[in-house]
Enzyme design. Sequence first.
Site, PDB file in Angstrom:
ATOM      1  N   ASP A  44      27.428 128.571  75.596  1.00 27.06           N
ATOM      2  CA  ASP A  44      27.569 130.024  75.451  1.00 27.06           C
ATOM      3  C   ASP A  44      28.207 130.367  74.104  1.00 27.06           C
ATOM      4  O   ASP A  44      28.354 131.534  73.759  1.00 27.06           O
ATOM      5  CB  ASP A  44      28.316 130.646  76.647  1.00 27.06           C
ATOM      6  CG  ASP A  44      29.712 130.099  76.828  1.00 27.06           C
ATOM      7  OD1 ASP A  44      30.098 129.176  76.083  1.00 27.06           O
ATOM      8  OD2 ASP A  44      30.430 130.599  77.718  1.00 27.06           O
ATOM      9  N   LYS A 114      26.882 123.524  82.965  1.00 23.87           N
ATOM     10  CA  LYS A 114      28.301 123.293  82.644  1.00 23.87           C
ATOM     11  C   LYS A 114      29.063 124.553  82.996  1.00 23.87           C
ATOM     12  O   LYS A 114      28.558 125.664  82.765  1.00 23.87           O
ATOM     13  CB  LYS A 114      28.476 122.939  81.166  1.00 23.87           C
ATOM     14  CG  LYS A 114      29.946 122.830  80.742  1.00 23.87           C
ATOM     15  CD  LYS A 114      30.139 122.193  79.388  1.00 23.87           C
ATOM     16  CE  LYS A 114      30.071 123.137  78.217  1.00 23.87           C
ATOM     17  NZ  LYS A 114      31.004 124.266  78.259  1.00 23.87           N
ATOM     18  N   GLU A 116      33.298 126.274  83.206  1.00 27.00           N
ATOM     19  CA  GLU A 116      34.682 126.106  82.766  1.00 27.00           C
ATOM     20  C   GLU A 116      35.666 126.255  83.925  1.00 27.00           C
ATOM     21  O   GLU A 116      35.471 127.120  84.788  1.00 27.00           O
ATOM     22  CB  GLU A 116      35.008 127.157  81.685  1.00 27.00           C
ATOM     23  CG  GLU A 116      34.160 126.995  80.444  1.00 27.00           C
ATOM     24  CD  GLU A 116      34.485 128.027  79.355  1.00 27.00           C
ATOM     25  OE1 GLU A 116      35.447 128.816  79.521  1.00 27.00           O
ATOM     26  OE2 GLU A 116      33.762 128.044  78.354  1.00 27.00           O
ATOM     27  N   GLU A 183      38.413 120.121  75.900  1.00 23.83           N
ATOM     28  CA  GLU A 183      38.446 120.848  74.622  1.00 23.83           C
ATOM     29  C   GLU A 183      39.883 121.111  74.194  1.00 23.83           C
ATOM     30  O   GLU A 183      40.705 121.638  74.971  1.00 23.83           O
ATOM     31  CB  GLU A 183      37.670 122.177  74.755  1.00 23.83           C
ATOM     32  CG  GLU A 183      37.692 122.972  73.453  1.00 23.83           C
ATOM     33  CD  GLU A 183      36.666 124.096  73.367  1.00 23.83           C
ATOM     34  OE1 GLU A 183      35.830 124.229  74.274  1.00 23.83           O
ATOM     35  OE2 GLU A 183      36.718 124.826  72.354  1.00 23.83           O
TER      36      GLU A 183
HETATM   37  O1  KIV Z   1      29.702 126.707  74.306  1.00 20.07           O
HETATM   38  C1  KIV Z   1      29.945 125.638  73.710  1.00 20.07           C
HETATM   39  O2  KIV Z   1      29.409 125.338  72.636  1.00 20.07           O
HETATM   40  C2  KIV Z   1      30.907 124.738  74.319  1.00 20.07           C
HETATM   41  C3  KIV Z   1      31.396 123.582  73.486  1.00 20.07           C
HETATM   42  C4  KIV Z   1      32.385 124.061  72.505  1.00 20.07           C
HETATM   43  C5  KIV Z   1      31.909 122.477  74.320  1.00 20.07           C
HETATM   44  O3  KIV Z   1      31.306 124.929  75.430  1.00 20.07           O
END
Ligand code: KIV
Length: 276
Positions: A44, A114, A116, A183
């Site tokens: 994102d 993915k 968070e 991160e």
């Molecule tokens: O959105 C993204 O690019 C990410 C990376 C920084 C891991 O989540």
Amino acid sequence: MKNTALTFKKAKEDGEKLTMITAYDYTTAKLVEKSNINSILVGDSLGMTMLGLEDTLSVTVEDMIHHSKAVARGVKDTMVICDMPFMSYTNTDIAKAVENAGRLMSEGRANCVKLEGGTEVKEIIKAIVDAKIPVCAHIGLTPQSINSLGGFKVQGKDIETAKKLIADANAVEEAGAFAVVLECVPKGLATKISKMLSIPTIGIGAGYGCDGQVLVYQDMLGMYDDFTPKFVKHFANIGEDIVEAFNQYDKEVKEGIFPTDDHSFKIKEDVLNQII
Ligand code: KIV
């Protein structure tokens, strides 16, 4: 061979490092496919790098599907991981979160998603994994939470927050995540977490003790200069090369050097003479 969640599992068992890079379009995905990189993250972060937004908060499920589809068309063996955007899995019922993850797979053609968060998203990860959608977790600095984290800051620097990160890492593993992005985590802590978990850790600003690394492609190619975090290394300076090429094109057009006959299509002289 197609990279999958199983490739990640085996790499961890064999002590082999994994690579991940962001991509958001067909052309870049094709370039990644030609390389040895294991996986593409349709992050994102496209809110900033592709749409010029100041953070990731306004990115929608539709935006993610649009970019993920384009990336998926450009790859064969590279695994495509698609980010679940802000508010598409939290502050909603779990069924809706699973439905959104499903749309990223069926419409966005991603191979996994993915999301968070740690302990607070454990049940959500479980439900998505139960729906046969592999999940990569993301803990530490989670950009969708910058307003509650107080900005882009390294996480887990004191005993209390380091313990919270360890609890988060254990929670996402128990929930069934196949990997976890760490991160902006101090390297000593990231190394401990990597040794503690049986799933691979993918670091960004988390040092060399992680099982793999991820970078935003515009950052590592020197194409994005709005902000360069400390953890970024420029592996090329494509941004400068692009501006140089644009200037050369501008110069050649204005000086009548480009295009030449080599770049032009022909018409027979007698046809031309008969029209005007
Ligand atoms: O959105 C993204 O690019 C990410 C990376 C920084 C891991 O989540």
